[in-house]
Design a protein around this motif. Structure first.
Motif, PDB file in Angstrom:
ATOM      1  N   UNK A 303       0.822  -1.214   0.000  1.00  0.00           N
ATOM      2  CA  UNK A 303       0.000   0.000   0.000  1.00  0.00           C
ATOM      3  C   UNK A 303       0.852   1.259   0.000  1.00  0.00           C
ATOM      4  N   UNK A 304       2.189   1.078   0.157  1.00  0.00           N
ATOM      5  CA  UNK A 304       3.131   2.215   0.188  1.00  0.00           C
ATOM      6  C   UNK A 304       2.827   3.198   1.320  1.00  0.00           C
ATOM      7  N   UNK A 305       2.212   2.685   2.384  1.00  0.00           N
ATOM      8  CA  UNK A 305       1.855   3.560   3.496  1.00  0.00           C
ATOM      9  C   UNK A 305       2.916   3.622   4.582  1.00  0.00           C
ATOM     10  N   UNK A 306       3.826   2.641   4.616  1.00  0.00           N
ATOM     11  CA  UNK A 306       4.788   2.546   5.712  1.00  0.00           C
ATOM     12  C   UNK A 306       5.657   3.775   5.877  1.00  0.00           C
ATOM     13  N   UNK A 307       6.466   4.066   4.873  1.00  0.00           N
ATOM     14  CA  UNK A 307       7.357   5.228   4.939  1.00  0.00           C
ATOM     15  C   UNK A 307       6.573   6.533   4.916  1.00  0.00           C
ATOM     16  N   UNK A 308       5.474   6.557   4.159  1.00  0.00           N
ATOM     17  CA  UNK A 308       4.665   7.775   4.099  1.00  0.00           C
ATOM     18  C   UNK A 308       4.066   8.085   5.472  1.00  0.00           C
ATOM     19  N   UNK A 309       3.631   7.042   6.183  1.00  0.00           N
ATOM     20  CA  UNK A 309       3.068   7.237   7.515  1.00  0.00           C
ATOM     21  C   UNK A 309       4.120   7.757   8.489  1.00  0.00           C
ATOM     22  N   UNK A 310       5.301   7.158   8.473  1.00  0.00           N
ATOM     23  CA  UNK A 310       6.389   7.596   9.352  1.00  0.00           C
ATOM     24  C   UNK A 310       6.789   9.028   9.033  1.00  0.00           C
ATOM     25  N   UNK A 311       6.888   9.350   7.747  1.00  0.00           N
ATOM     26  CA  UNK A 311       7.267  10.699   7.341  1.00  0.00           C
ATOM     27  C   UNK A 311       6.242  11.726   7.799  1.00  0.00           C
ATOM     28  N   UNK A 312       4.950  11.387   7.673  1.00  0.00           N
ATOM     29  CA  UNK A 312       3.890  12.322   8.068  1.00  0.00           C
ATOM     30  C   UNK A 312       3.866  12.504   9.580  1.00  0.00           C
ATOM     31  N   UNK A 313       4.016  11.420  10.332  1.00  0.00           N
ATOM     32  CA  UNK A 313       4.025  11.524  11.792  1.00  0.00           C
ATOM     33  C   UNK A 313       5.198  12.359  12.274  1.00  0.00           C
ATOM     34  N   UNK A 314       6.347  12.173  11.637  1.00  0.00           N
ATOM     35  CA  UNK A 314       7.525  12.955  12.041  1.00  0.00           C
ATOM     36  C   UNK A 314       7.349  14.427  11.695  1.00  0.00           C
ATOM     37  N   UNK A 315       6.744  14.714  10.560  1.00  0.00           N
ATOM     38  CA  UNK A 315       6.525  16.105  10.155  1.00  0.00           C
ATOM     39  C   UNK A 315       5.553  16.790  11.106  1.00  0.00           C
ATOM     40  N   UNK A 316       4.525  16.068  11.551  1.00  0.00           N
ATOM     41  CA  UNK A 316       3.565  16.641  12.488  1.00  0.00           C
ATOM     42  C   UNK A 316       4.211  16.945  13.833  1.00  0.00           C
ATOM     43  N   UNK A 317       5.190  16.135  14.221  1.00  0.00           N
ATOM     44  CA  UNK A 317       5.858  16.336  15.506  1.00  0.00           C
ATOM     45  C   UNK A 317       6.881  17.453  15.459  1.00  0.00           C
ATOM     46  N   UNK A 318       7.640  17.535  14.374  1.00  0.00           N
ATOM     47  CA  UNK A 318       8.800  18.426  14.355  1.00  0.00           C
ATOM     48  C   UNK A 318       8.789  19.454  13.243  1.00  0.00           C
TER      49      UNK A 318
END
Length: 347
Positions: A303-318
């Motif tokens: 689904x190509x969600x793995x890296x995209x999910x991590x990237x989005x969560x990190x962007x929301x945090x920092x």
């Protein structure tokens, strides 16, 4: 995202101010029954206020292209330019209407000059206050919209995180591995169960945490790694070289390292002749997870969600981004460490 100036609202405020002031002047002159023509002076007032108002809008548009709206330089230049222009506007417009009203006067008249300057300052101050009110309302609406988008993005990212923590395929493979191990070696089966229990416990009790301490992330990664070694043996090689002094002092988004190892295993061939080598290392306040590329001949459904999910969560945090690099024979993901568990880490 840069805020778009509400030009239509500013123009509407200008017209409202012009009509109100010119109407007040007209009513006042009719009331006192002056010899001066009320309509002429009302038109004079409307023209002057309109010129000053539209000049303020043009100054606002010009300065907003150069400076941030909330910056000190923007406020200083805006005040200097608008107050100067409004005073000049009064000194230019009023003599013209004095000519039509057949009233003689001179710029040498200090009292009249002071009256013009004070009147222009008063009008300009009122215009600035009204424009600032419109801008403040626009910025508030923009901030609320951005906050709403961030909340939505965070909710979506958190939902994806929960879906990824305990994937049905992972559980299916884990149970099959336990079954096979207990048939061959009960001791190995017990060890596998311990790692699986640790992994599932972390999945359940830390799913609501935005960040985890680096040593906790590393423990989770090692549990997952040990489980995978039972499946792949020497075909999977993972080297972890993280300094001990950073493990208890820095943080990462929860479930950051384990999905990177899972992603490497999912998309690459693993054989004893061609082992998959994963390296987890530290450099310049960043944790880097890299692996040699051995793409599978048959692509796995993703689904190509793995890296995209991590990237989005990190962007929301920092408000920062993870760095993903893919070269000829190497793939790597670099994540900057977070220094404070209770900060939202956004600059």
């Amino acid at each position: 995202m840069k805020i778009v100036l509400p030009i239509k609202s500013l123009i509407g405020i200008n017209w409202l101010l012009t009509v109100v002031f010119s109407g007040i002047v007209c009513l006042f002159l009719f009331q006192i029954k002056t010899e001066q023509h009320p309509i002429l002076y009302s038109f004079m007032t409307a023209t002057t206020i309109s010129l000053i108002s539209y000049t303020n809008i043009y100054v606002l548009i010009y300065l907003s292209k150069i400076y941030e709206l909330n910056s000190k330089k923007f406020r200083i230049y805006r005040c200097v330019i608008t107050y100067t222009v409004s005073a000049i506007t009064y000194l230019i417009v009023w003599p013209i209407f004095a000519f039509f009203s057949k009233k003689e006067w001179s710029h040498d008249d200090f009292a009249l000059l002071l009256t013009f300057i004070l009147s222009s300052a008063l009008i300009n101050t009122l215009i600035l206050l009204l424009q600032d009110f419109v801008l403040l309302h626009t910025q508030k609406a923009h901030t609320e919209l951005e906050f709403s988008k961030l909340k939505t993005a965070h909710a979506e990212a958190a939902n994806l995180l929960l879906q990824q923590q305990i994937h049905p395929h992972f559980l299916f493979n884990a149970l099959n591995t336990v079954k096979a191990l207990y048939r061959k070696d009960t001791s190995a089966g017990d060890t596998y169960i311990v790692h699986l229990a640790n992994f599932l416990r972390a999945s359940i009790f830390t799913h609501s945490s935005k960040v985890s301490r680096l040593d906790e992330e590393l423990a989770l990664l090692k549990d997952y790694l040990e489980m995978q070694k039972f499946r792949f043996g020497s075909a999977l090689c993972c080297i972890i070289t993280l300094p001990n002094d950073i493990l208890e002092n820095y943080y990462l988004p929860s479930f950051s390292l384990q999905p990177l190892l899972e992603n490497a295993i999912k998309h690459n061939e693993l054989t004893e002749e061609m082992p998959l080598r994963v390296v987890v290392w530290y450099m310049n306040d960043r944790v880097i997870v890299s692996n040699n590329l051995q793409r599978k001949s048959v692509k796995m459904e993703s689904t190509n969600n793995g890296l995209a999910n991590l990237s989005e969560r990190y962007r929301l945090l920092s408000s920062d981004n993870i760095i993903i690099k893919e070269e000829d024979k190497m793939f790597s993901v670099s994540i900057k460490l977070l220094s404070n568990e209770y900060s939202n880490h956004r600059r």
